[in-house]
Motif scaffolding. Structure first.
Motif, PDB file in Angstrom:
ATOM      1  N   ARG A  10      50.201  33.319  32.932  1.00  0.00           N
ATOM      2  CA  ARG A  10      49.199  33.469  34.000  1.00  0.00           C
ATOM      3  C   ARG A  10      47.805  33.736  33.440  1.00  0.00           C
ATOM      4  O   ARG A  10      46.807  33.271  33.967  1.00  0.00           O
ATOM      5  CB  ARG A  10      49.602  34.627  34.930  1.00  0.00           C
ATOM      6  N   GLU A  11      47.799  34.495  32.352  1.00  0.00           N
ATOM      7  CA  GLU A  11      46.522  34.864  31.743  1.00  0.00           C
ATOM      8  C   GLU A  11      45.749  33.614  31.298  1.00  0.00           C
ATOM      9  O   GLU A  11      44.544  33.505  31.501  1.00  0.00           O
ATOM     10  CB  GLU A  11      46.830  35.800  30.568  1.00  0.00           C
ATOM     11  N   LEU A  12      46.497  32.662  30.706  1.00  0.00           N
ATOM     12  CA  LEU A  12      45.855  31.434  30.219  1.00  0.00           C
ATOM     13  C   LEU A  12      45.462  30.529  31.396  1.00  0.00           C
ATOM     14  O   LEU A  12      44.385  29.935  31.401  1.00  0.00           O
ATOM     15  CB  LEU A  12      46.799  30.708  29.249  1.00  0.00           C
ATOM     16  N   ILE A  13      46.326  30.468  32.409  1.00  0.00           N
ATOM     17  CA  ILE A  13      45.998  29.679  33.612  1.00  0.00           C
ATOM     18  C   ILE A  13      44.692  30.203  34.207  1.00  0.00           C
ATOM     19  O   ILE A  13      43.780  29.450  34.545  1.00  0.00           O
ATOM     20  CB  ILE A  13      47.148  29.761  34.653  1.00  0.00           C
ATOM     21  N   SER A  14      44.609  31.526  34.302  1.00  0.00           N
ATOM     22  CA  SER A  14      43.411  32.152  34.865  1.00  0.00           C
ATOM     23  C   SER A  14      42.188  31.827  34.010  1.00  0.00           C
ATOM     24  O   SER A  14      41.101  31.540  34.528  1.00  0.00           O
ATOM     25  CB  SER A  14      43.640  33.667  34.946  1.00  0.00           C
ATOM     26  N   ARG A  15      42.366  31.850  32.691  1.00  0.00           N
ATOM     27  CA  ARG A  15      41.228  31.610  31.793  1.00  0.00           C
ATOM     28  C   ARG A  15      40.706  30.168  31.919  1.00  0.00           C
ATOM     29  O   ARG A  15      39.510  29.923  31.943  1.00  0.00           O
ATOM     30  CB  ARG A  15      41.636  31.916  30.347  1.00  0.00           C
ATOM     31  N   ILE A  16      41.644  29.215  32.023  1.00  0.00           N
ATOM     32  CA  ILE A  16      41.207  27.813  32.177  1.00  0.00           C
ATOM     33  C   ILE A  16      40.481  27.657  33.514  1.00  0.00           C
ATOM     34  O   ILE A  16      39.414  27.052  33.602  1.00  0.00           O
ATOM     35  CB  ILE A  16      42.409  26.832  32.092  1.00  0.00           C
ATOM     36  N   ALA A  17      41.075  28.246  34.569  1.00  0.00           N
ATOM     37  CA  ALA A  17      40.445  28.138  35.903  1.00  0.00           C
ATOM     38  C   ALA A  17      39.061  28.794  35.900  1.00  0.00           C
ATOM     39  O   ALA A  17      38.144  28.339  36.592  1.00  0.00           O
ATOM     40  CB  ALA A  17      41.345  28.774  36.964  1.00  0.00           C
ATOM     41  N   PHE A  18      38.901  29.851  35.113  1.00  0.00           N
ATOM     42  CA  PHE A  18      37.597  30.524  35.018  1.00  0.00           C
ATOM     43  C   PHE A  18      36.539  29.574  34.429  1.00  0.00           C
ATOM     44  O   PHE A  18      35.404  29.523  34.899  1.00  0.00           O
ATOM     45  CB  PHE A  18      37.736  31.785  34.157  1.00  0.00           C
ATOM     46  N   GLU A  19      36.941  28.808  33.408  1.00  0.00           N
ATOM     47  CA  GLU A  19      36.005  27.846  32.809  1.00  0.00           C
ATOM     48  C   GLU A  19      35.538  26.840  33.873  1.00  0.00           C
ATOM     49  O   GLU A  19      34.381  26.455  33.913  1.00  0.00           O
ATOM     50  CB  GLU A  19      36.665  27.101  31.633  1.00  0.00           C
ATOM     51  N   VAL A  20      36.478  26.433  34.735  1.00  0.00           N
ATOM     52  CA  VAL A  20      36.128  25.468  35.786  1.00  0.00           C
ATOM     53  C   VAL A  20      35.250  26.141  36.852  1.00  0.00           C
ATOM     54  O   VAL A  20      34.300  25.543  37.355  1.00  0.00           O
ATOM     55  CB  VAL A  20      37.408  24.868  36.424  1.00  0.00           C
ATOM     56  N   GLU A  21      35.563  27.399  37.175  1.00  0.00           N
ATOM     57  CA  GLU A  21      34.773  28.143  38.166  1.00  0.00           C
ATOM     58  C   GLU A  21      33.296  28.202  37.769  1.00  0.00           C
ATOM     59  O   GLU A  21      32.418  28.164  38.612  1.00  0.00           O
ATOM     60  CB  GLU A  21      35.301  29.582  38.321  1.00  0.00           C
TER      61      GLU A  21
END
Ligand code: PMV
Length: 312
Positions: A128-139
């Motif tokens: 989840r931590e990595l999923i969140s980090r990738i989504a943060f880059e897109v955000e």
């Protein structure tokens, strides 16, 4: 064919202050979802990944999208994280029932659904931590300087106590909480509102810092009240947070009208949720007040209402 989804979200406490290092609390809203579906393509005449997103009228080979197009970024970052370079052509279709520009995290949910779907398609699961980090880059492409709360709550799918630069803390509510999410009908312009707050903060730092500190205190009290299931304590804290959001200048006549109507109809606590300026107003209610508060919100101009239950 495989699919993956991700929920919407609402911020219960601490929006805006969270951009300035204070904590905030957000919860997932499972009643609305973004979904990504991947199916193999027999032919690849034009590219390797065909992207379809009917909600934003997008239908294109990924390579033909702008480099910084958010869906393209989500796909590419995920393939990189999975270390996948050679693959056969596939189609990625994205659907979402999360209202856009309403502060319900639709952009983060779309990214998380895409990331999960691609990982699943290639037989992997990402933490989840990595999923969140990738989504943060897109955000960052959507919002410029997001705090990271949206991608975190959507990727973790649990109530979170979030502070920039720290690991999110999962909150397990001591009692179920029911919220009515009422849409003002006016779009929430996150980038614009966040920039306006920043300009005001620059010109009067001590005033705004004091407001952020007060919001922070409420948020910390709210975390305890949620975890111990003290519903009657949470409502007044939401009302106080709304007063402070008014002082920040992120409310609007439409928001004020909905807040007043829900409070008068018996909601325990009412506030805007997300950037403000428009978007949604959330009301914490006792189950027996659901119809009365919902009717009052519609009467006051809400264009739609979503009822959500946050369970332990
Ligand atoms: O409008 P939303 O739901 O994306 O929320 C923005 C929340 C802010 O605190 C105003 C900004 C942020 O990045 O946290």
């Amino acid at each position: 064919m495989i699919s993956a989804s991700a929920p919407g979200k609402i911020i219960l406490f601490g929006e805006h202050a969270v951009v300035y290092g204070r904590p905030a609390i957000a919860v997932p809203v499972h009643e609305v979802q973004s979904k990504a579906t991947i199916s193999a393509l027999k032919e690849s005449n034009g590219g390797l990944i065909f992207v379809e997103a009917p909600n934003i009228q997008l239908s294109s080979w990924m390579v033909d999208l702008e480099e910084d197009q958010p869906l393209r970024k989500a796909i590419q970052q995920t393939l990189e994280a999975l270390d996948i370079e050679d693959f056969s052509a596939f189609q990625l279709r994205v659907n979402s029932t999360i209202p856009m520009a309403s502060g319900m995290g639709s952009s983060a949910a779309i990214s998380v659904a895409i990331i999960r779907a691609i990982a699943l398609y290639f037989g992997q699961t990402l933490p989840r931590e990595l999923i969140s980090r990738i989504a943060f880059e897109v955000e960052k492409l959507h919002h410029g300087t997001p705090s990271g709360i949206d991608n975190t709550v959507v990727a973790y799918e649990r109530p979170v106590f979030f502070r920039r630069g720290e690991d999110p803390q999962i909150i397990t509510p001591g009692e179920p909480m029911i919220f009515l999410i009422a849409d003002t009908g006016a779009p929430a312009q996150t980038v614009q509102v966040v920039n306006e707050v920043r300009e005001r903060w620059i010109s009067n730092e001590s005033y705004y810092e004091a407001i952020f500190d007060q919001i922070s205190e409420l948020t910390i009290l709210a975390k305890r009240a949620i975890a111990s299931g003290q519903i009657p304590v949470i409502g007044p804290l939401m009302n106080q947070n709304q007063v402070l959001l008014e002082a920040l200048g992120v409310s609007s006549p439409e928001i004020r009208k909905l807040v007043k109507s829900a409070q008068e109809a018996g909601a325990l606590g009412v506030k805007l949720s997300g950037a403000g300026g428009g978007g949604n107003v959330i009301s914490l209610i006792e189950p027996s007040f659901e119809t009365a508060v919902s009717n009052a919100l519609v009467e006051a101009g809400a264009i739609s209402i979503i009822s959500t239950k946050v369970t332990p």
